[in-house]
Design a protein around this motif. Structure first.
Motif, PDB file in Angstrom:
ATOM      1  N   GLY A   9      11.030   5.394   0.076  1.00 38.73           N
ATOM      2  CA  GLY A   9      11.697   4.836   1.081  1.00 38.73           C
ATOM      3  C   GLY A   9      11.061   5.362   2.460  1.00 38.73           C
ATOM      4  N   VAL A  10      10.264   6.427   2.740  1.00 37.81           N
ATOM      5  CA  VAL A  10       9.878   6.726   4.048  1.00 37.81           C
ATOM      6  C   VAL A  10       8.593   5.813   4.294  1.00 37.81           C
ATOM      7  CG1 VAL A  10       8.606   8.692   5.179  1.00 37.81           C
ATOM      8  CG2 VAL A  10      10.635   8.968   3.974  1.00 37.81           C
ATOM      9  N   PRO A  11       7.707   5.610   3.533  1.00 35.08           N
ATOM     10  CA  PRO A  11       6.562   4.538   3.779  1.00 35.08           C
ATOM     11  C   PRO A  11       7.165   3.168   4.169  1.00 35.08           C
ATOM     12  CG  PRO A  11       5.910   5.940   2.040  1.00 35.08           C
ATOM     13  CD  PRO A  11       7.454   6.367   2.098  1.00 35.08           C
ATOM     14  N   TYR A  12       8.122   3.044   3.370  1.00 29.97           N
ATOM     15  CA  TYR A  12       8.548   1.480   3.956  1.00 29.97           C
ATOM     16  C   TYR A  12       9.273   1.652   5.027  1.00 29.97           C
ATOM     17  CZ  TYR A  12      10.467  -3.223   2.712  1.00 29.97           C
ATOM     18  OH  TYR A  12      10.873  -4.645   2.761  1.00 29.97           O
ATOM     19  N   LEU A  13      10.160   2.770   5.417  1.00 28.04           N
ATOM     20  CA  LEU A  13      10.738   2.746   6.765  1.00 28.04           C
ATOM     21  C   LEU A  13       9.417   2.537   7.993  1.00 28.04           C
ATOM     22  CD1 LEU A  13      13.252   3.568   8.387  1.00 28.04           C
ATOM     23  CD2 LEU A  13      12.394   6.044   8.222  1.00 28.04           C
ATOM     24  N   HIS A  14       8.398   3.319   7.556  1.00 29.03           N
ATOM     25  CA  HIS A  14       7.411   3.432   8.797  1.00 29.03           C
ATOM     26  C   HIS A  14       6.818   2.009   8.699  1.00 29.03           C
ATOM     27  CE1 HIS A  14       3.034   3.973   9.677  1.00 29.03           C
ATOM     28  NE2 HIS A  14       3.611   5.026  10.411  1.00 29.03           N
ATOM     29  N   TYR A  15       6.515   1.276   7.679  1.00 29.92           N
ATOM     30  CA  TYR A  15       5.872  -0.166   7.648  1.00 29.92           C
ATOM     31  C   TYR A  15       6.922  -1.040   8.341  1.00 29.92           C
ATOM     32  CZ  TYR A  15       3.826  -4.264   6.389  1.00 29.92           C
ATOM     33  OH  TYR A  15       3.212  -5.477   6.362  1.00 29.92           O
ATOM     34  N   ALA A  16       8.199  -0.917   7.872  1.00 33.99           N
ATOM     35  CA  ALA A  16       9.013  -1.879   8.605  1.00 33.99           C
ATOM     36  C   ALA A  16       9.508  -1.861   9.983  1.00 33.99           C
ATOM     37  CB  ALA A  16      10.526  -1.539   7.868  1.00 33.99           C
ATOM     38  N   LEU A  17       9.474  -0.562  10.645  1.00 32.12           N
ATOM     39  CA  LEU A  17       9.500  -0.057  11.887  1.00 32.12           C
ATOM     40  C   LEU A  17       8.383  -0.756  12.716  1.00 32.12           C
ATOM     41  CD1 LEU A  17      11.253   3.344  11.864  1.00 32.12           C
ATOM     42  CD2 LEU A  17      12.504   1.183  12.724  1.00 32.12           C
ATOM     43  N   ASN A  18       7.323  -0.285  12.105  1.00 35.27           N
ATOM     44  CA  ASN A  18       6.049  -0.711  12.957  1.00 35.27           C
ATOM     45  C   ASN A  18       5.642  -2.226  12.909  1.00 35.27           C
ATOM     46  OD1 ASN A  18       4.623   1.877  14.283  1.00 35.27           O
ATOM     47  ND2 ASN A  18       5.115   2.467  12.129  1.00 35.27           N
ATOM     48  N   ASN A  19       5.884  -2.904  11.746  1.00 32.58           N
ATOM     49  CA  ASN A  19       5.576  -4.200  11.433  1.00 32.58           C
ATOM     50  C   ASN A  19       6.490  -5.309  11.627  1.00 32.58           C
ATOM     51  OD1 ASN A  19       2.552  -3.855  10.767  1.00 32.58           O
ATOM     52  ND2 ASN A  19       3.683  -2.375   9.431  1.00 32.58           N
ATOM     53  N   TYR A  20       7.806  -5.067  10.970  1.00 28.71           N
ATOM     54  CA  TYR A  20       8.867  -5.988  11.417  1.00 28.71           C
ATOM     55  C   TYR A  20       9.703  -5.854  12.474  1.00 28.71           C
ATOM     56  CZ  TYR A  20       8.137  -6.310   6.337  1.00 28.71           C
ATOM     57  OH  TYR A  20       7.618  -6.536   4.944  1.00 28.71           O
TER      58      TYR A  20
END
Length: 186
Positions: free
Chosen positions: A128-139
């Protein structure tokens, strides 16, 4: 994998319980607090690795198909862009890990159940945390550091999630023992 009618019913039941858990929320920014993890952990510990993971996979697929089963009544393929979607993916792995450990340990007590649910919780955070990081920064174009992602995706939830682990640990040994005795689960 051959699946019996009884197993299909149990898988569907836990997919539905996880969906119900999504509607029991404490809204906070970014990732709401829900009871989804509680039912995910119960799915793994009661159904075992394969069926527990299958129940969570079905839950996620039903939501992606458009049924409003995610937190806050969300659903649809666009949900993959939400910062919390990684936790939903993590539920599949979590149910598998919890189920696998319960299968390997055989009879469980409260302590064993607590330990394996905490291990499952860690798996949810690891996805969850890496996806959260990715989504916040990229989406969402919200610049977030890894520590920032942990601060918003783990810290507010750890105590509540540990309480959920404890609840599962207290209830699960008796439920598993009873369901095994009744030959409902293996």
């Amino acid at each position: 994998m051959k699946i019996s009618t009884k197993d299909m019913i149990l898988v569907a039941l836990f997919a539905a319980l996880t969906a119900i858990g999504a509607y029991i929320t404490i809204p906070i920014p970014t990732v709401p607090i829900t009871l989804q993890f509680l039912f995910c952990a119960f799915a793994g510990i009661i159904l075992g690795s394969k069926l527990g993971a299958l129940s969570q996979l079905i839950y996620v697929l039903i939501g992606l198909a458009g049924l409003p089963v995610f937190a806050g009544g969300g659903g649809g393929i666009g949900y993959i862009y939400k910062p919390s979607f990684g936790y939903l993916i993590g539920f599949i792995l979590t149910a598998f890990i919890i189920g696998y450990l319960r299968e390997k340990l055989g009879n469980i007590n409260v302590l064993k159940a607590f330990i394996i649910t905490v291990i499952g919780l860690v798996a949810t955070y690891i996805v969850g945390v890496p996806y959260l990081h990715y989504a916040l920064n990229n989406y969402l174009n919200v610049t977030t550091t890894w520590s920032g992602a942990i601060k918003i995706g783990v810290i507010p939830f750890v105590l509540g999630d540990l309480i959920k682990c404890f609840i599962v640990a207290v209830i699960a040994p008796t439920v598993v023992k009873t369901l095994k005795r009744q030959r409902i689960i293996l």
